[in-house]
Design a protein around this motif. Structure first.
Motif, PDB file in Angstrom:
ATOM      1  N   GLY A   1     -33.735 -17.846   4.807  1.00 29.99           N
ATOM      2  CA  GLY A   1     -33.844 -19.205   4.284  1.00 29.99           C
ATOM      3  C   GLY A   1     -35.234 -19.491   3.751  1.00 29.99           C
ATOM      4  O   GLY A   1     -35.398 -20.138   2.707  1.00 29.99           O
ATOM      5  N   HIS A   2     -36.265 -18.999   4.472  1.00 26.88           N
ATOM      6  CA  HIS A   2     -37.652 -19.200   4.031  1.00 26.88           C
ATOM      7  C   HIS A   2     -37.900 -18.511   2.690  1.00 26.88           C
ATOM      8  O   HIS A   2     -38.489 -19.102   1.771  1.00 26.88           O
ATOM      9  CB  HIS A   2     -38.592 -18.651   5.096  1.00 26.88           C
ATOM     10  N   VAL A   3     -37.443 -17.257   2.555  1.00 26.64           N
ATOM     11  CA  VAL A   3     -37.617 -16.538   1.294  1.00 26.64           C
ATOM     12  C   VAL A   3     -36.875 -17.245   0.169  1.00 26.64           C
ATOM     13  O   VAL A   3     -37.386 -17.368  -0.955  1.00 26.64           O
ATOM     14  CB  VAL A   3     -37.125 -15.079   1.431  1.00 26.64           C
ATOM     15  N   SER A   4     -35.670 -17.737   0.458  1.00 25.71           N
ATOM     16  CA  SER A   4     -34.869 -18.413  -0.568  1.00 25.71           C
ATOM     17  C   SER A   4     -35.510 -19.724  -1.020  1.00 25.71           C
ATOM     18  O   SER A   4     -35.299 -20.162  -2.155  1.00 25.71           O
ATOM     19  CB  SER A   4     -33.457 -18.690  -0.039  1.00 25.71           C
ATOM     20  N   ARG A   5     -36.286 -20.336  -0.141  1.00 26.36           N
ATOM     21  CA  ARG A   5     -36.959 -21.583  -0.533  1.00 26.36           C
ATOM     22  C   ARG A   5     -38.235 -21.325  -1.324  1.00 26.36           C
ATOM     23  O   ARG A   5     -38.757 -22.228  -1.978  1.00 26.36           O
ATOM     24  CB  ARG A   5     -37.281 -22.424   0.708  1.00 26.36           C
ATOM     25  N   HIS A   6     -38.765 -20.098  -1.235  1.00 29.77           N
ATOM     26  CA  HIS A   6     -39.997 -19.745  -1.966  1.00 29.77           C
ATOM     27  C   HIS A   6     -39.766 -18.425  -2.727  1.00 29.77           C
ATOM     28  O   HIS A   6     -40.473 -17.430  -2.486  1.00 29.77           O
ATOM     29  CB  HIS A   6     -41.181 -19.591  -1.013  1.00 29.77           C
ATOM     30  N   PRO A   7     -38.802 -18.382  -3.618  1.00 24.71           N
ATOM     31  CA  PRO A   7     -38.435 -17.097  -4.228  1.00 24.71           C
ATOM     32  C   PRO A   7     -39.490 -16.524  -5.170  1.00 24.71           C
ATOM     33  O   PRO A   7     -39.653 -15.299  -5.238  1.00 24.71           O
ATOM     34  CB  PRO A   7     -37.148 -17.439  -4.992  1.00 24.71           C
TER      35      PRO A   7
ATOM     36  N   ALA B   1     -22.142 -13.756  14.434  1.00 25.11           N
ATOM     37  CA  ALA B   1     -22.926 -14.871  13.925  1.00 25.11           C
ATOM     38  C   ALA B   1     -24.275 -14.321  13.515  1.00 25.11           C
ATOM     39  O   ALA B   1     -24.800 -13.425  14.159  1.00 25.11           O
ATOM     40  CB  ALA B   1     -23.099 -15.944  15.006  1.00 25.11           C
ATOM     41  N   PRO B   2     -24.864 -14.825  12.462  1.00 25.44           N
ATOM     42  CA  PRO B   2     -26.152 -14.315  12.041  1.00 25.44           C
ATOM     43  C   PRO B   2     -27.236 -14.670  13.049  1.00 25.44           C
ATOM     44  O   PRO B   2     -27.243 -15.766  13.604  1.00 25.44           O
ATOM     45  CB  PRO B   2     -26.386 -15.003  10.691  1.00 25.44           C
ATOM     46  N   ALA B   3     -28.143 -13.737  13.304  1.00 26.94           N
ATOM     47  CA  ALA B   3     -29.241 -14.005  14.219  1.00 26.94           C
ATOM     48  C   ALA B   3     -30.108 -15.123  13.657  1.00 26.94           C
ATOM     49  O   ALA B   3     -30.374 -15.183  12.451  1.00 26.94           O
ATOM     50  CB  ALA B   3     -30.068 -12.732  14.418  1.00 26.94           C
ATOM     51  N   ALA B   4     -30.564 -16.000  14.558  1.00 32.16           N
ATOM     52  CA  ALA B   4     -31.317 -17.169  14.108  1.00 32.16           C
ATOM     53  C   ALA B   4     -32.601 -16.761  13.398  1.00 32.16           C
ATOM     54  O   ALA B   4     -33.005 -17.379  12.408  1.00 32.16           O
ATOM     55  CB  ALA B   4     -31.625 -18.061  15.309  1.00 32.16           C
ATOM     56  N   GLY B   5     -33.257 -15.710  13.914  1.00 35.63           N
ATOM     57  CA  GLY B   5     -34.498 -15.257  13.293  1.00 35.63           C
ATOM     58  C   GLY B   5     -34.294 -14.794  11.863  1.00 35.63           C
ATOM     59  O   GLY B   5     -35.069 -15.148  10.962  1.00 35.63           O
TER      60      GLY B   5
ATOM     61  N   GLY C   1     -26.468 -20.330  -2.822  1.00 37.67           N
ATOM     62  CA  GLY C   1     -27.524 -20.373  -1.809  1.00 37.67           C
ATOM     63  C   GLY C   1     -27.000 -20.087  -0.419  1.00 37.67           C
ATOM     64  O   GLY C   1     -27.582 -19.306   0.335  1.00 37.67           O
ATOM     65  N   THR C   2     -25.889 -20.732  -0.069  1.00 36.96           N
ATOM     66  CA  THR C   2     -25.291 -20.487   1.250  1.00 36.96           C
ATOM     67  C   THR C   2     -24.854 -19.036   1.388  1.00 36.96           C
ATOM     68  O   THR C   2     -25.033 -18.414   2.442  1.00 36.96           O
ATOM     69  CB  THR C   2     -24.084 -21.418   1.461  1.00 36.96           C
ATOM     70  N   ALA C   3     -24.263 -18.495   0.310  1.00 34.75           N
ATOM     71  CA  ALA C   3     -23.790 -17.110   0.357  1.00 34.75           C
ATOM     72  C   ALA C   3     -24.946 -16.138   0.596  1.00 34.75           C
ATOM     73  O   ALA C   3     -24.808 -15.172   1.358  1.00 34.75           O
ATOM     74  CB  ALA C   3     -23.070 -16.759  -0.943  1.00 34.75           C
ATOM     75  N   ILE C   4     -26.094 -16.387  -0.032  1.00 36.52           N
ATOM     76  CA  ILE C   4     -27.242 -15.497   0.145  1.00 36.52           C
ATOM     77  C   ILE C   4     -27.740 -15.543   1.585  1.00 36.52           C
ATOM     78  O   ILE C   4     -27.941 -14.509   2.226  1.00 36.52           O
ATOM     79  CB  ILE C   4     -28.368 -15.878  -0.835  1.00 36.52           C
ATOM     80  N   VAL C   5     -27.961 -16.754   2.098  1.00 36.69           N
ATOM     81  CA  VAL C   5     -28.483 -16.882   3.461  1.00 36.69           C
ATOM     82  C   VAL C   5     -27.511 -16.301   4.478  1.00 36.69           C
ATOM     83  O   VAL C   5     -27.888 -15.522   5.363  1.00 36.69           O
ATOM     84  CB  VAL C   5     -28.794 -18.357   3.778  1.00 36.69           C
ATOM     85  N   GLU C   6     -26.228 -16.692   4.365  1.00 39.68           N
ATOM     86  CA  GLU C   6     -25.237 -16.219   5.329  1.00 39.68           C
ATOM     87  C   GLU C   6     -25.002 -14.715   5.194  1.00 39.68           C
ATOM     88  O   GLU C   6     -24.976 -13.980   6.176  1.00 39.68           O
ATOM     89  CB  GLU C   6     -23.912 -16.979   5.132  1.00 39.68           C
TER      90      GLU C   6
ATOM     91  N   PRO D   1     -33.553 -15.367  28.303  1.00 40.73           N
ATOM     92  CA  PRO D   1     -32.268 -16.075  28.325  1.00 40.73           C
ATOM     93  C   PRO D   1     -32.111 -17.080  27.204  1.00 40.73           C
ATOM     94  O   PRO D   1     -31.014 -17.292  26.710  1.00 40.73           O
ATOM     95  CB  PRO D   1     -32.266 -16.757  29.701  1.00 40.73           C
ATOM     96  N   GLY D   2     -33.174 -17.711  26.798  1.00 38.41           N
ATOM     97  CA  GLY D   2     -33.023 -18.725  25.767  1.00 38.41           C
ATOM     98  C   GLY D   2     -32.668 -18.163  24.412  1.00 38.41           C
ATOM     99  O   GLY D   2     -32.297 -18.895  23.521  1.00 38.41           O
ATOM    100  N   ARG D   3     -32.764 -16.840  24.227  1.00 36.89           N
ATOM    101  CA  ARG D   3     -32.528 -16.267  22.912  1.00 36.89           C
ATOM    102  C   ARG D   3     -31.412 -15.242  22.950  1.00 36.89           C
ATOM    103  O   ARG D   3     -30.303 -15.475  22.505  1.00 36.89           O
ATOM    104  CB  ARG D   3     -33.808 -15.598  22.385  1.00 36.89           C
ATOM    105  N   LEU D   4     -31.716 -14.072  23.545  1.00 34.05           N
ATOM    106  CA  LEU D   4     -30.764 -12.971  23.439  1.00 34.05           C
ATOM    107  C   LEU D   4     -29.495 -13.216  24.230  1.00 34.05           C
ATOM    108  O   LEU D   4     -28.429 -12.752  23.854  1.00 34.05           O
ATOM    109  CB  LEU D   4     -31.426 -11.667  23.900  1.00 34.05           C
ATOM    110  N   ALA D   5     -29.591 -13.924  25.337  1.00 37.62           N
ATOM    111  CA  ALA D   5     -28.391 -14.145  26.142  1.00 37.62           C
ATOM    112  C   ALA D   5     -27.512 -15.238  25.570  1.00 37.62           C
ATOM    113  O   ALA D   5     -26.406 -15.444  26.037  1.00 37.62           O
ATOM    114  CB  ALA D   5     -28.785 -14.494  27.578  1.00 37.62           C
ATOM    115  N   ARG D   6     -28.020 -15.953  24.581  1.00 34.64           N
ATOM    116  CA  ARG D   6     -27.246 -17.057  24.041  1.00 34.64           C
ATOM    117  C   ARG D   6     -25.909 -16.585  23.501  1.00 34.64           C
ATOM    118  O   ARG D   6     -24.904 -17.225  23.653  1.00 34.64           O
ATOM    119  CB  ARG D   6     -28.062 -17.725  22.933  1.00 34.64           C
ATOM    120  N   ARG D   7     -25.925 -15.437  22.842  1.00 34.93           N
ATOM    121  CA  ARG D   7     -24.658 -14.848  22.406  1.00 34.93           C
ATOM    122  C   ARG D   7     -24.857 -13.363  22.280  1.00 34.93           C
ATOM    123  O   ARG D   7     -25.567 -12.897  21.411  1.00 34.93           O
ATOM    124  CB  ARG D   7     -24.221 -15.416  21.074  1.00 34.93           C
ATOM    125  N   ARG D   8     -24.260 -12.592  23.175  1.00 36.64           N
ATOM    126  CA  ARG D   8     -24.599 -11.182  23.227  1.00 36.64           C
ATOM    127  C   ARG D   8     -23.926 -10.374  22.136  1.00 36.64           C
ATOM    128  O   ARG D   8     -24.243  -9.214  21.940  1.00 36.64           O
ATOM    129  CB  ARG D   8     -24.257 -10.601  24.597  1.00 36.64           C
TER     130      ARG D   8
END
Length: 755
Positions: free
Chosen positions: A385-391, A375-379, A648-653, A361-368
């Protein structure tokens, strides 16, 4: 504007779904009826203008020896381990078998090993009809050309063998070109497995049976029309036998992928509260535009095979392109009709889907509806974002991994996988093994030397003597001379198997040294033909033309992407990254098929060379398919860049919003392609494994690591376009401008051209 046209097309289809579905039903019925009435059978013509093997085939056809037709061979050995064909009982059984085969419909003639044994054992052995130990005999069967035959001729031969096995004390195995031409492919089972796997992945992705069924239904419609049209094409020209299997493989993959892209956008718009008809129209306008351009890239890449100047490859590419175009058309017409007919139900998730999605419930049910892209999945957001910070480390590591996987390409060897690569369960493989055991491996791939001795009557004796003396030739059958034309044909048997590199070396030596030495400077001429020679020639030509073909495909793809994204850097980066993923796929193919690494996992019983025409075909298809994900992903990144103006925002989003759809689409493609990798035919295995490997690498290492890393490093340079080039590039149906977003209600920022 293309987007506006697609918007109106999609919305109209959604408002009048049953009209569109009825139109597709009628079109499908007409296509199937046309295939039944006017269609033809696929046929392989492994020749090309200007090749030495083609000149040999032309001489053989002029001579009318019958060797230009189809052949079969019946290989027999006594059931009793102590018996030989030198014995009266086994010889009598052999004579009866030969007489029964001779009476089959359309059989022009057969060899007579029993008759040769009656003359003398040495005669039969020298003629290559009975092995030296008398244990194995071959009845060679000559048929007319393929246009006068059908699968019924193969069935008659197989049925006769089944009956005689029960009546004669002989083990009977069969092979030959008749089996290659008319054996049923196992594509149907592979297609079913692929569809079931795709349905399971779609259900897990959307959590709804209705949402999962729509892409499958659209793909089945499109595939039926495409393959039926291909069958009609076969009635006009020779369509190679691999085209229907390859068309089904690629058609299912791209069809379901395209439908998935559009369906995901549709669900996103439904989640925003849009009316189903308007949501369908906007989905086709936004996701449908990348589908059109991606499909166009696939078609352009495949049609580029014409550069090779090998007719069967050109026609095969055209046939596969028909299937891809049909899938694109279905994605922007039939699919929105399905979406309109389904109405608001697609916004809901079924009970099983909700159960799957609410296990945590804390993850998948948050927004089905996150799977739909609302919306982009948090994972995925965290990962990008991690890859973009260490390209830098990610770009270097991923590129190094792909380059390492590409290294086996240095050992790539093209050739002809023969019946020896089939599983032992096939009678063709057992016949192949018996022939190799009794007469030597080269007997399975005879060469046919066609000679026109005009003006030099003594040339034939010199020709036979010099050919027989070559170390790569095991034996030479008696020369056949056509009285009307004077053309002679020599059937020669190499010492090595058809797929052995030494056989290709023997063919090259015969042409460069042996035949010129025998003919001299006189008017006579001779050419080396036969299946092994034809495949060797085609392999050499494709290798010679591959650089030109690659350059043509890269140039066309670069131009198309530059028109789509109004950028020089984005298409250049896409071309380079796609080359990396394709190179890695080639390397893995070499490791599996030539080195045997993991071959047992896909049912490969022996190492084989890569089929000569497959590298070029795979490059065309893979480059086009990899562009699908590039166009889909970068279209979303570009939308975000237009909306925010921040790279940067465009890549992540953009990447995180498309990541789940791309990985789901890739899983579907991989599942479809791998279902063909377990087929019996090694060529089908190569296509299946090569496509599956490349798509997997492209959707994971390339799209989820290299793309965000390199785009981050390039920054605003991604969207650089010289002012003078911006003025030259067209806008409208092909080129895009920022008003594309206006048709879907997006308010763009100014055009992104560096002044």
């Amino acid at each position: 504007m293309l987007s506006k046209a697609l918007l109106h097309l999609g919305a109209s289809a959604a408002r009048h779904p049953w009209r569109v579905i009825a139109a597709w039903l009628i079109a499908t019925t007409l296509a199937v009826l046309a295939a039944v009435a006017f269609g033809g059978r696929t046929a392989d013509s492994m020749t090309a203008p200007g090749l030495d093997s083609q000149r040999a085939a032309e001489l053989i056809e002029r001579a009318g020896t019958g060797q230009e037709g189809m052949t079969a061979q019946v290989v027999v050995t006594p059931v009793d381990d102590g018996a030989t064909f030198f014995d009266d009982g086994a010889r009598t059984a052999l004579a009866r078998l030969r007489a029964e085969v001779q009476r089959l419909p359309h059989v022009l003639g057969t060899s007579d090993p029993a008759g040769a044994l009656g003359i003398g054992g040495d005669t039969a052995v020298r003629g290559g009809l009975v092995s030296a130990d008398g244990r194995i005999a071959v009845v060679r069967v000559q048929y007319p050309d393929q246009s006068r035959l059908s699968a019924e001729d193969l069935d008659a031969l197989v049925d006769l063998g089944d009956r005689l096995r029960a009546e004669l004390p002989l083990r009977i195995e069969m092979g030959g070109s008749l089996f290659y031409a008319f054996s049923d492919s196992d594509g149907g089972a592979s297609e079913l497995i692929g569809l079931l796997a795709a349905a399971a992945i779609l259900f897990l992705a959307f959590g709804s049976l209705v949402a999962a069924a729509l892409p499958i239904g659209m793909a089945v419609f499109g595939l039926t029309v495409g393959v039926a049209t291909m069958t009609v094409l076969a009635g006009v020209t020779d369509v190679p036998t691999f085209a229907p299997v390859l068309g089904s493989m690629v058609g299912l993959g791209v069809g379901i992928d395209y439908a998935l892209f559009v369906l995901a956008r549709h669900r996103e718009y439904l989640a925003r509260g849009l009316d189903p008809h308007e949501a369908a129209g906007r989905a086709v306008a936004t996701a449908g535009r990348p589908v059109v351009f991606a499909g166009g890239t696939v078609v352009v890449s495949i049609l580029g095979l014409a550069v090779a100047n090998v007719p069967f490859m050109t026609v095969g590419g055209l046939a596969v392109s028909i299937v891809v175009l049909t899938m694109v058309l279905a994605s922007v017409t039939l699919l929105p009709a399905f979406l309109g007919a389904a109405g608001p139900r697609l916004a809901r998730t079924g009970r099983i889907g909700r159960a799957l999605q609410t296990r945590k419930p804390g993850r998948l049910a948050r927004r089905r509806d996150t799977v739909a892209g609302a919306a982009p999945a948090a994972g995925w957001r965290r990962w990008i974002g991690h890859v973009s910070r260490h390209p830098v480390p990610y770009a270097i590591g991923a590129a190094g991994l792909l380059l390492t996987a590409t290294l086996p390409v240095l050992g790539l060897r093209v050739g002809l996988p023969d019946d020896g690569s089939l599983p032992h369960s096939r009678t063709e493989r057992r016949a192949y093994d018996l022939v190799a055991e009794g007469f030597g491996p080269g007997t399975n791939g005879p060469l046919v030397i066609a000679a026109d001795p005009t003006g030099d009557p003594g040339v034939l004796d010199r020709l036979v003597a010099t050919v027989a003396a070559d170390p790569g030739i095991a034996s030479v059958a008696p020369t056949h001379i056509d009285r009307a034309t004077g053309i002679a044909t020599l059937v020669v048997f190499p010492t090595t198997s058809p797929q052995d590199k030494a056989t290709a070396d023997t063919i090259a030596r015969l042409r460069a040294e042996v035949l010129p030495a025998a003919i001299g400077h006189g008017p006579a001429r001779a050419h080396v033909g036969g299946a092994a020679a034809s495949l060797s020639d085609v392999g050499r030509r494709t290798s010679e033309r591959l650089p030109v073909f690659v350059a043509a495909v890269l140039a066309m793809s670069f131009l198309l992407l530059m028109l789509v994204f109004r950028s020089v850097v984005v298409p250049l980066k896409a071309v380079l990254l796609n080359l990396l993923s394709i190179g890695a796929a080639y390397g893995i193919m070499v490791a599996v098929f030539q080195w045997g690494w993991g071959g047992a996992l896909i049912g490969l019983e022996a190492t084989v060379p890569i089929v000569s025409f497959i590298p070029m075909f795979l490059f065309a298809i893979l480059f086009g398919l990899s562009m699908d994900y590039e166009v889909f992903l970068l279209s979303r990144v570009r939308e975000e860049y237009l909306r925010t103006g921040d790279n940067g925002t465009a890549i992540v989003e953009g990447v995180s919003r498309t990541a789940r759809i791309i990985t789901s689409a890739a899983l579907i493609m991989v599942a479809v392609f791998l279902s063909f990798a377990v087929a019996e035919d090694p060529s089908t295995k190569m296509f299946g494994l090569g496509l599956a490997t490349a798509i997997f690498i492209d959707a994971t290492v390339v799209r989820m690591v290299l793309v965000p890393a390199t785009m981050t490093l390039l920054g605003r340079t991604n969207w650089w376009l010289p002012k003078w080039l911006d003025r030259m590039l067209p806008r409208g149906p092909v080129g895009t401008d920022d008003t594309d977003a206006e048709s879907t209600g997006e308010a763009p920022r100014p055009r992104l051209v560096d002044r």
